[in-house]
Design a protein around this motif. Structure first.
Motif, PDB file in Angstrom:
ATOM      1  N   ALA A  10       0.826  -1.201   0.000  1.00 27.28           N
ATOM      2  CA  ALA A  10       0.000   0.000   0.000  1.00 27.28           C
ATOM      3  C   ALA A  10       0.861   1.253   0.000  1.00 27.28           C
ATOM      4  O   ALA A  10       2.061   1.201   0.269  1.00 27.28           O
ATOM      5  CB  ALA A  10      -0.910   0.015   1.226  1.00 27.28           C
TER       6      ALA A  10
ATOM      7  N   ALA B  59      -3.543   4.161  -1.747  1.00 29.73           N
ATOM      8  CA  ALA B  59      -3.853   3.029  -2.615  1.00 29.73           C
ATOM      9  C   ALA B  59      -3.285   1.752  -2.008  1.00 29.73           C
ATOM     10  O   ALA B  59      -2.322   1.800  -1.241  1.00 29.73           O
ATOM     11  CB  ALA B  59      -3.271   3.239  -4.008  1.00 29.73           C
TER      12      ALA B  59
ATOM     13  N   ARG C 244      -2.895  -2.787  -2.908  1.00 31.74           N
ATOM     14  CA  ARG C 244      -3.071  -3.885  -3.847  1.00 31.74           C
ATOM     15  C   ARG C 244      -2.760  -5.187  -3.134  1.00 31.74           C
ATOM     16  O   ARG C 244      -1.701  -5.333  -2.531  1.00 31.74           O
ATOM     17  CB  ARG C 244      -2.135  -3.723  -5.049  1.00 31.74           C
TER      18      ARG C 244
ATOM     19  N   GLY D   4      -4.383  -9.403  -6.787  1.00 35.32           N
ATOM     20  CA  GLY D   4      -4.277  -8.205  -7.607  1.00 35.32           C
ATOM     21  C   GLY D   4      -5.385  -7.193  -7.378  1.00 35.32           C
ATOM     22  O   GLY D   4      -5.428  -6.165  -8.065  1.00 35.32           O
TER      23      GLY D   4
ATOM     24  N   THR E  21      -7.339  -4.087  -6.213  1.00 32.38           N
ATOM     25  CA  THR E  21      -6.828  -2.764  -5.874  1.00 32.38           C
ATOM     26  C   THR E  21      -7.868  -1.911  -5.171  1.00 32.38           C
ATOM     27  O   THR E  21      -9.075  -2.112  -5.342  1.00 32.38           O
ATOM     28  CB  THR E  21      -6.341  -2.026  -7.130  1.00 32.38           C
ATOM     29  N   TYR E  22      -7.380  -0.970  -4.396  1.00 26.77           N
ATOM     30  CA  TYR E  22      -8.219  -0.073  -3.621  1.00 26.77           C
ATOM     31  C   TYR E  22      -7.612   1.328  -3.722  1.00 26.77           C
ATOM     32  O   TYR E  22      -6.390   1.467  -3.668  1.00 26.77           O
ATOM     33  CB  TYR E  22      -8.256  -0.501  -2.148  1.00 26.77           C
ATOM     34  N   TYR E  23      -8.461   2.339  -3.857  1.00 25.72           N
ATOM     35  CA  TYR E  23      -7.977   3.707  -3.992  1.00 25.72           C
ATOM     36  C   TYR E  23      -8.791   4.660  -3.123  1.00 25.72           C
ATOM     37  O   TYR E  23     -10.006   4.490  -2.966  1.00 25.72           O
ATOM     38  CB  TYR E  23      -8.072   4.179  -5.449  1.00 25.72           C
TER      39      TYR E  23
ATOM     40  N   SER F  15      -2.364   5.003  -9.993  1.00 28.23           N
ATOM     41  CA  SER F  15      -2.484   3.574 -10.258  1.00 28.23           C
ATOM     42  C   SER F  15      -1.396   2.819  -9.507  1.00 28.23           C
ATOM     43  O   SER F  15      -0.218   3.165  -9.605  1.00 28.23           O
ATOM     44  CB  SER F  15      -2.362   3.311 -11.758  1.00 28.23           C
ATOM     45  N   ILE F  16      -1.796   1.779  -8.770  1.00 29.30           N
ATOM     46  CA  ILE F  16      -0.836   0.962  -8.041  1.00 29.30           C
ATOM     47  C   ILE F  16      -0.596  -0.320  -8.814  1.00 29.30           C
ATOM     48  O   ILE F  16      -1.537  -0.935  -9.342  1.00 29.30           O
ATOM     49  CB  ILE F  16      -1.346   0.671  -6.601  1.00 29.30           C
ATOM     50  N   SER F  17       0.659  -0.706  -8.923  1.00 22.81           N
ATOM     51  CA  SER F  17       0.998  -1.911  -9.671  1.00 22.81           C
ATOM     52  C   SER F  17       2.188  -2.598  -9.002  1.00 22.81           C
ATOM     53  O   SER F  17       2.723  -2.114  -8.012  1.00 22.81           O
ATOM     54  CB  SER F  17       1.314  -1.577 -11.129  1.00 22.81           C
ATOM     55  N   ARG F  18       2.596  -3.710  -9.578  1.00 20.58           N
ATOM     56  CA  ARG F  18       3.662  -4.494  -8.960  1.00 20.58           C
ATOM     57  C   ARG F  18       4.490  -5.183 -10.018  1.00 20.58           C
ATOM     58  O   ARG F  18       4.039  -5.415 -11.140  1.00 20.58           O
ATOM     59  CB  ARG F  18       3.048  -5.553  -8.046  1.00 20.58           C
TER      60      ARG F  18
ATOM     61  N   ASN G 184       6.769  -2.582  -5.680  1.00 15.97           N
ATOM     62  CA  ASN G 184       5.439  -1.995  -5.735  1.00 15.97           C
ATOM     63  C   ASN G 184       5.575  -0.588  -6.297  1.00 15.97           C
ATOM     64  O   ASN G 184       6.509   0.126  -5.926  1.00 15.97           O
ATOM     65  CB  ASN G 184       4.887  -1.967  -4.294  1.00 15.97           C
TER      66      ASN G 184
END
Length: 125
Positions: A35, A49, A51, A56, A58-60, A69-72, A79
């Motif tokens: 996060a 955010a 994840r 996968g 996601t929360y915002y 945008s959160i990604s990995r 992250n």
């Protein structure tokens, strides 16, 4: 010792973009969620955010939906937080966090046990 190390902060003009990175040296992400939180001067730390690492999901926060945008990257335990259309009110220290939150805690600080040192993001013309 588990460590989260953030990078990518800086000074950007309104409307600009930044990408924050958080490297997890202890594989903590894999056990639950990663996060981002932020804290502006004089304000409490707030959720940005999150994840879940396995699903996968996601929360915002409402204030960043559609812009962040959160990604990995699972191969390198990293992250990311891509921040677009930045506004002056996004100015804050951004913190990476890892933990095993449940549904009710994934957007709260108590859902996370490991924190990075923070990286400053300043949005100003």
């Amino acid at each position: 010792q588990v460590q989260l190390v953030e990078s990518g902060g800086g000074l950007v003009q309104p409307g600009g973009s930044l990408r924050l990175s958080c490297v997890d040296s202890g594989n903590t992400f894999r056990s639950g969620a990663a996060a981002w939180f932020r804290q502006a001067p004089g304000k409490e730390r707030e959720f940005v955010a999150a994840r879940r690492w396995t699903t996968g999901a996601t929360y915002y926060a409402d204030s960043v939906k559609g812009r962040f945008s959160i990604s990995r990257d699972t191969a390198i335990n990293t992250n990311y937080l891509q921040m677009n259309n930045l506004k002056p009110e996004d100015t804050a220290v951004y913190y990476c966090a890892a933990g095993r939150p449940n549904t009710s805690t994934i957007t709260t600080m108590r859902g996370y046990t490991t924190w990075g040192q923070g990286t400053q993001v300043t949005v100003s013309s």
